[in-house]
Scaffold this motif. Structure first.
Motif, mmCIF file in Angstrom:
data_model
loop_
_atom_site.group_PDB
_atom_site.id
_atom_site.type_symbol
_atom_site.label_atom_id
_atom_site.label_comp_id
_atom_site.label_asym_id
_atom_site.label_seq_id
_atom_site.Cartn_x
_atom_site.Cartn_y
_atom_site.Cartn_z
ATOM 1 N N VAL A 32 -18.669 9.958 14.924
ATOM 2 C CA VAL A 32 -17.958 9.952 13.639
ATOM 3 C C VAL A 32 -16.479 9.625 13.861
ATOM 4 C CG1 VAL A 32 -17.257 11.359 11.662
ATOM 5 C CG2 VAL A 32 -19.599 11.483 12.511
ATOM 6 N N ALA A 33 -15.891 10.145 14.934
ATOM 7 C CA ALA A 33 -14.494 9.833 15.251
ATOM 8 C C ALA A 33 -14.318 8.333 15.493
ATOM 9 C CB ALA A 33 -14.034 10.636 16.465
ATOM 10 N N ARG A 34 -15.257 7.723 16.203
ATOM 11 C CA ARG A 34 -15.185 6.270 16.427
ATOM 12 C C ARG A 34 -15.287 5.516 15.096
ATOM 13 N NH1 ARG A 34 -18.597 7.311 20.967
ATOM 14 N NH2 ARG A 34 -20.362 6.534 19.773
ATOM 15 N N SER A 35 -16.159 5.978 14.224
ATOM 16 C CA SER A 35 -16.327 5.339 12.922
ATOM 17 C C SER A 35 -15.049 5.447 12.088
ATOM 18 C CB SER A 35 -17.502 5.978 12.180
ATOM 19 O OG SER A 35 -17.632 5.425 10.901
ATOM 20 N N ILE A 36 -14.427 6.606 12.093
ATOM 21 C CA ILE A 36 -13.171 6.788 11.347
ATOM 22 C C ILE A 36 -12.096 5.868 11.920
ATOM 23 C CG2 ILE A 36 -11.282 8.397 10.861
ATOM 24 C CD1 ILE A 36 -13.441 10.614 10.674
ATOM 25 N N THR A 37 -12.041 5.769 13.242
ATOM 26 C CA THR A 37 -11.059 4.890 13.885
ATOM 27 C C THR A 37 -11.280 3.444 13.484
ATOM 28 O OG1 THR A 37 -10.830 6.393 15.763
ATOM 29 C CG2 THR A 37 -10.160 4.105 16.109
ATOM 30 N N GLU A 38 -12.524 3.021 13.458
ATOM 31 C CA GLU A 38 -12.844 1.626 13.174
ATOM 32 C C GLU A 38 -12.768 1.287 11.684
ATOM 33 O OE1 GLU A 38 -16.309 -1.689 14.121
ATOM 34 O OE2 GLU A 38 -16.309 0.220 15.180
ATOM 35 N N TYR A 39 -13.278 2.170 10.837
ATOM 36 C CA TYR A 39 -13.416 1.856 9.415
ATOM 37 C C TYR A 39 -12.562 2.712 8.488
ATOM 38 C CZ TYR A 39 -17.561 -0.407 11.292
ATOM 39 O OH TYR A 39 -18.408 -1.182 12.030
ATOM 40 N N GLY A 40 -11.970 3.766 9.002
ATOM 41 C CA GLY A 40 -11.236 4.705 8.155
ATOM 42 C C GLY A 40 -12.205 5.651 7.462
ATOM 43 N N PHE A 41 -11.667 6.486 6.607
ATOM 44 C CA PHE A 41 -12.509 7.399 5.832
ATOM 45 C C PHE A 41 -13.150 6.621 4.700
ATOM 46 C CE2 PHE A 41 -10.544 10.962 7.901
ATOM 47 C CZ PHE A 41 -11.438 12.004 7.722
ATOM 48 N N ARG A 42 -14.448 6.596 4.642
ATOM 49 C CA ARG A 42 -15.169 5.923 3.570
ATOM 50 C C ARG A 42 -15.695 6.937 2.559
ATOM 51 N NH1 ARG A 42 -13.364 1.291 3.397
ATOM 52 N NH2 ARG A 42 -15.231 0.344 2.566
ATOM 53 N N LYS A 65 -10.254 15.939 16.088
ATOM 54 C CA LYS A 65 -10.313 15.305 17.411
ATOM 55 C C LYS A 65 -9.333 14.139 17.487
ATOM 56 C CE LYS A 65 -13.584 13.158 20.608
ATOM 57 N NZ LYS A 65 -13.353 14.049 21.720
ATOM 58 N N LEU A 66 -9.206 13.406 16.384
ATOM 59 C CA LEU A 66 -8.296 12.267 16.322
ATOM 60 C C LEU A 66 -6.848 12.682 16.049
ATOM 61 C CD1 LEU A 66 -10.581 9.869 14.255
ATOM 62 C CD2 LEU A 66 -9.982 9.651 16.697
ATOM 63 N N LYS A 67 -6.642 13.996 15.873
ATOM 64 C CA LYS A 67 -5.316 14.561 15.600
ATOM 65 C C LYS A 67 -4.680 13.998 14.319
ATOM 66 C CE LYS A 67 -4.210 15.534 20.468
ATOM 67 N NZ LYS A 67 -5.366 16.146 20.838
ATOM 68 N N LEU A 68 -5.532 13.786 13.312
ATOM 69 C CA LEU A 68 -5.026 13.332 12.016
ATOM 70 C C LEU A 68 -4.267 14.467 11.344
ATOM 71 C CD1 LEU A 68 -8.081 11.332 10.624
ATOM 72 C CD2 LEU A 68 -6.138 10.502 11.963
ATOM 73 N N LYS A 69 -3.202 14.131 10.676
ATOM 74 C CA LYS A 69 -2.403 15.147 9.986
ATOM 75 C C LYS A 69 -2.892 15.388 8.567
ATOM 76 C CE LYS A 69 1.777 14.492 12.724
ATOM 77 N NZ LYS A 69 1.214 15.155 13.820
ATOM 78 N N GLU A 70 -3.514 14.373 7.958
ATOM 79 C CA GLU A 70 -4.040 14.482 6.599
ATOM 80 C C GLU A 70 -5.444 13.906 6.537
ATOM 81 O OE1 GLU A 70 -0.270 14.238 3.583
ATOM 82 O OE2 GLU A 70 -1.265 12.358 4.084
ATOM 83 N N VAL A 71 -6.218 14.438 5.583
ATOM 84 C CA VAL A 71 -7.573 13.941 5.349
ATOM 85 C C VAL A 71 -7.813 13.826 3.849
ATOM 86 C CG1 VAL A 71 -8.607 14.822 7.488
ATOM 87 C CG2 VAL A 71 -8.509 16.293 5.484
ATOM 88 N N PRO A 72 -8.663 12.881 3.447
ATOM 89 C CA PRO A 72 -9.007 12.788 2.029
ATOM 90 C C PRO A 72 -10.013 13.877 1.671
ATOM 91 C CG PRO A 72 -10.161 11.094 3.242
ATOM 92 C CD PRO A 72 -9.278 11.804 4.227
ATOM 93 N N VAL A 73 -9.786 14.527 0.554
ATOM 94 C CA VAL A 73 -10.709 15.566 0.095
ATOM 95 C C VAL A 73 -11.051 15.344 -1.374
ATOM 96 C CG1 VAL A 73 -9.852 17.312 1.720
ATOM 97 C CG2 VAL A 73 -8.913 17.220 -0.577
ATOM 98 N N HIS A 74 -12.206 15.843 -1.727
ATOM 99 C CA HIS A 74 -12.586 15.987 -3.132
ATOM 100 C C HIS A 74 -12.728 17.480 -3.356
ATOM 101 C CE1 HIS A 74 -14.581 15.797 -6.959
ATOM 102 N NE2 HIS A 74 -15.549 16.527 -6.471
ATOM 103 N N VAL A 75 -12.010 18.011 -4.332
ATOM 104 C CA VAL A 75 -12.075 19.441 -4.623
ATOM 105 C C VAL A 75 -13.172 19.670 -5.665
ATOM 106 C CG1 VAL A 75 -10.817 21.465 -5.407
ATOM 107 C CG2 VAL A 75 -9.613 19.664 -4.150
ATOM 108 N N ALA A 76 -14.218 20.367 -5.231
ATOM 109 C CA ALA A 76 -15.329 20.720 -6.122
ATOM 110 C C ALA A 76 -14.933 22.008 -6.848
ATOM 111 C CB ALA A 76 -16.603 20.904 -5.327
#
Length: 82
Positions: A32-42, A65-76
């Protein structure tokens, strides 16, 4: 009736794992980390109003693992204990 999904960028530190997450899939984090690196958050991480992960612990672990500071979220909102 179709509802528009809204996404927000949150500091990764604001997102916390659900303590009783039944899935044990640490073996998938690297892929999943490789996928995020290659394609970003989908697809965002789904959290409740308190920032607890409802869906996609693996994506959250990969972002850490990628040491990202922010992530996209959907608040349910309006979730019940059930």
């Amino acid at each position: 009736m179709q509802t528009e999904l809204k996404f927000e960028q949150w500091p990764i530190k604001k997102v916390t794992p659900y303590a009783n997450n039944p899935r044990k899939n640490d073996h998938a984090v690297e892929q999943v980390a490789r996928s995020i690196t290659e394609y970003g958050f989908r697809q965002p991480i789904v959290v409740d109003e308190h920032g607890v992960i409802v869906d996609d612990h693996t994506r959250w672990k990969a972002a850490n693992k990628l040491k990202l500071k922010e992530v996209p979220v959907h608040v349910a909102k309006d979730l019940t204990e059930a």
